[in-house]
Design a protein around this motif. Sequence first.
Motif, PDB file in Angstrom:
ATOM      1  N   ASP A  49      44.938  31.203  44.729  1.00 55.68           N
ATOM      2  CA  ASP A  49      44.253  30.560  45.856  1.00 55.68           C
ATOM      3  C   ASP A  49      44.636  31.226  47.176  1.00 55.68           C
ATOM      4  O   ASP A  49      43.823  31.318  48.099  1.00 55.68           O
ATOM      5  CB  ASP A  49      44.617  29.074  45.891  1.00 55.68           C
ATOM      6  N   ILE A  52      42.302  34.053  47.698  1.00 62.55           N
ATOM      7  CA  ILE A  52      40.898  33.700  47.889  1.00 62.55           C
ATOM      8  C   ILE A  52      40.652  33.022  49.236  1.00 62.55           C
ATOM      9  O   ILE A  52      39.703  33.356  49.951  1.00 62.55           O
ATOM     10  CB  ILE A  52      40.413  32.782  46.745  1.00 62.55           C
ATOM     11  N   GLN A  53      41.513  32.062  49.588  1.00 62.82           N
ATOM     12  CA  GLN A  53      41.293  31.304  50.821  1.00 62.82           C
ATOM     13  C   GLN A  53      41.216  32.184  52.069  1.00 62.82           C
ATOM     14  O   GLN A  53      40.321  31.990  52.905  1.00 62.82           O
ATOM     15  CB  GLN A  53      42.379  30.245  50.992  1.00 62.82           C
ATOM     16  N   LEU A  56      37.757  33.681  52.393  1.00 59.01           N
ATOM     17  CA  LEU A  56      36.735  32.737  52.848  1.00 59.01           C
ATOM     18  C   LEU A  56      36.950  32.340  54.306  1.00 59.01           C
ATOM     19  O   LEU A  56      35.999  32.270  55.089  1.00 59.01           O
ATOM     20  CB  LEU A  56      36.739  31.496  51.952  1.00 59.01           C
ATOM     21  N   SER A  90      29.510  33.317  51.864  1.00 60.36           N
ATOM     22  CA  SER A  90      30.593  32.538  51.255  1.00 60.36           C
ATOM     23  C   SER A  90      30.249  32.181  49.817  1.00 60.36           C
ATOM     24  O   SER A  90      31.101  32.242  48.924  1.00 60.36           O
ATOM     25  CB  SER A  90      30.848  31.267  52.058  1.00 60.36           C
ATOM     26  N   SER A  94      32.270  33.568  46.537  1.00 56.31           N
ATOM     27  CA  SER A  94      32.872  32.562  45.662  1.00 56.31           C
ATOM     28  C   SER A  94      32.397  32.711  44.225  1.00 56.31           C
ATOM     29  O   SER A  94      33.202  32.627  43.285  1.00 56.31           O
ATOM     30  CB  SER A  94      32.550  31.152  46.174  1.00 56.31           C
ATOM     31  N   SER A 132      39.292  27.507  38.290  1.00 56.23           N
ATOM     32  CA  SER A 132      38.226  28.407  38.765  1.00 56.23           C
ATOM     33  C   SER A 132      36.968  27.653  39.175  1.00 56.23           C
ATOM     34  O   SER A 132      36.207  28.119  40.032  1.00 56.23           O
ATOM     35  CB  SER A 132      37.880  29.432  37.679  1.00 56.23           C
ATOM     36  N   TYR A 135      35.865  26.937  43.057  1.00 53.28           N
ATOM     37  CA  TYR A 135      35.119  27.768  43.993  1.00 53.28           C
ATOM     38  C   TYR A 135      33.616  27.796  43.741  1.00 53.28           C
ATOM     39  O   TYR A 135      32.896  28.502  44.441  1.00 53.28           O
ATOM     40  CB  TYR A 135      35.730  29.170  44.021  1.00 53.28           C
ATOM     41  N   ARG A 138      33.661  24.976  46.588  1.00 52.11           N
ATOM     42  CA  ARG A 138      34.607  25.010  47.713  1.00 52.11           C
ATOM     43  C   ARG A 138      34.072  25.780  48.922  1.00 52.11           C
ATOM     44  O   ARG A 138      34.362  25.441  50.071  1.00 52.11           O
ATOM     45  CB  ARG A 138      35.930  25.639  47.245  1.00 52.11           C
ATOM     46  N   TRP A 139      33.264  26.790  48.667  1.00 48.78           N
ATOM     47  CA  TRP A 139      32.725  27.610  49.754  1.00 48.78           C
ATOM     48  C   TRP A 139      31.945  26.784  50.769  1.00 48.78           C
ATOM     49  O   TRP A 139      31.948  27.085  51.967  1.00 48.78           O
ATOM     50  CB  TRP A 139      31.803  28.700  49.175  1.00 48.78           C
ATOM     51  N   SER A 192      37.044  19.788  45.670  1.00 51.83           N
ATOM     52  CA  SER A 192      36.022  20.651  46.272  1.00 51.83           C
ATOM     53  C   SER A 192      34.633  20.043  46.150  1.00 51.83           C
ATOM     54  O   SER A 192      33.812  20.148  47.073  1.00 51.83           O
ATOM     55  CB  SER A 192      36.045  22.024  45.596  1.00 51.83           C
TER      56      SER A 192
END
Length: 213
Positions: A49, A52-53, A56, A90, A94, A132, A135, A138-139, A192
């Motif tokens: 994470d 990834i975060q 984004l 995004s 994702s 997984s 996401y 989450r975007w 999310s």
Amino acid sequence: MIKQIILCGSPNFLNNIATRITSIFMNIILLRLGGTMAVSVYGILMFVDGFIQPLLYGMCDSLQPAIGYNLGEGNGARVKSIAKCCFVSSFLLSMLLVVVMIAFPKQLVHLFTSNTDDAFMNMAVTALLLFSITYVTRWFSFATQSFMSAIEQPVFASIISISTALVFPILLVILLWPMRLNGLWLNMSATSLLSGILSIILLKRFKKDAKKR
């Protein structure tokens, strides 16, 4: 101006504090349900994470000045165009990351640990596959939070931030408790989804309020 800076920066500030509180709480629950092995697996998820975060956040937050500038210029069409770029990019990023996590779970786990124990690997792979799903949705809350901050709606942005980082995770620990460890691996995915729904509600509220002005 200082007041406005503080208000617009509060969503990320509150998010960081709430995330740390949630992490402490999650580690306590993980120790109880799965011991140190479960805590190690959760650490791997947080490492993933952690890659990834920023991608984004960087993508969404980098568009804030452009949105804010065009909003100040009264160029509504341009604001919508830039916001659309934020949401679409995004989403695409994702989905790509979700595919990578689903296709290469063992390889990703090996990046963060040298533990080859079968029980550990099985737990870590299962956790990563469930994680997984996060996401897939989450975007949307990421992009919405950044958009709200850019258009000087810190209250809406803060609601999304606190709900995502603290309120929903704690609530879902209780709701998903019967699923034990799998419930904890699914916590962020469910969070999310709820954050996405909340973002839709707040976007609709903002549009409704904007029409009244």
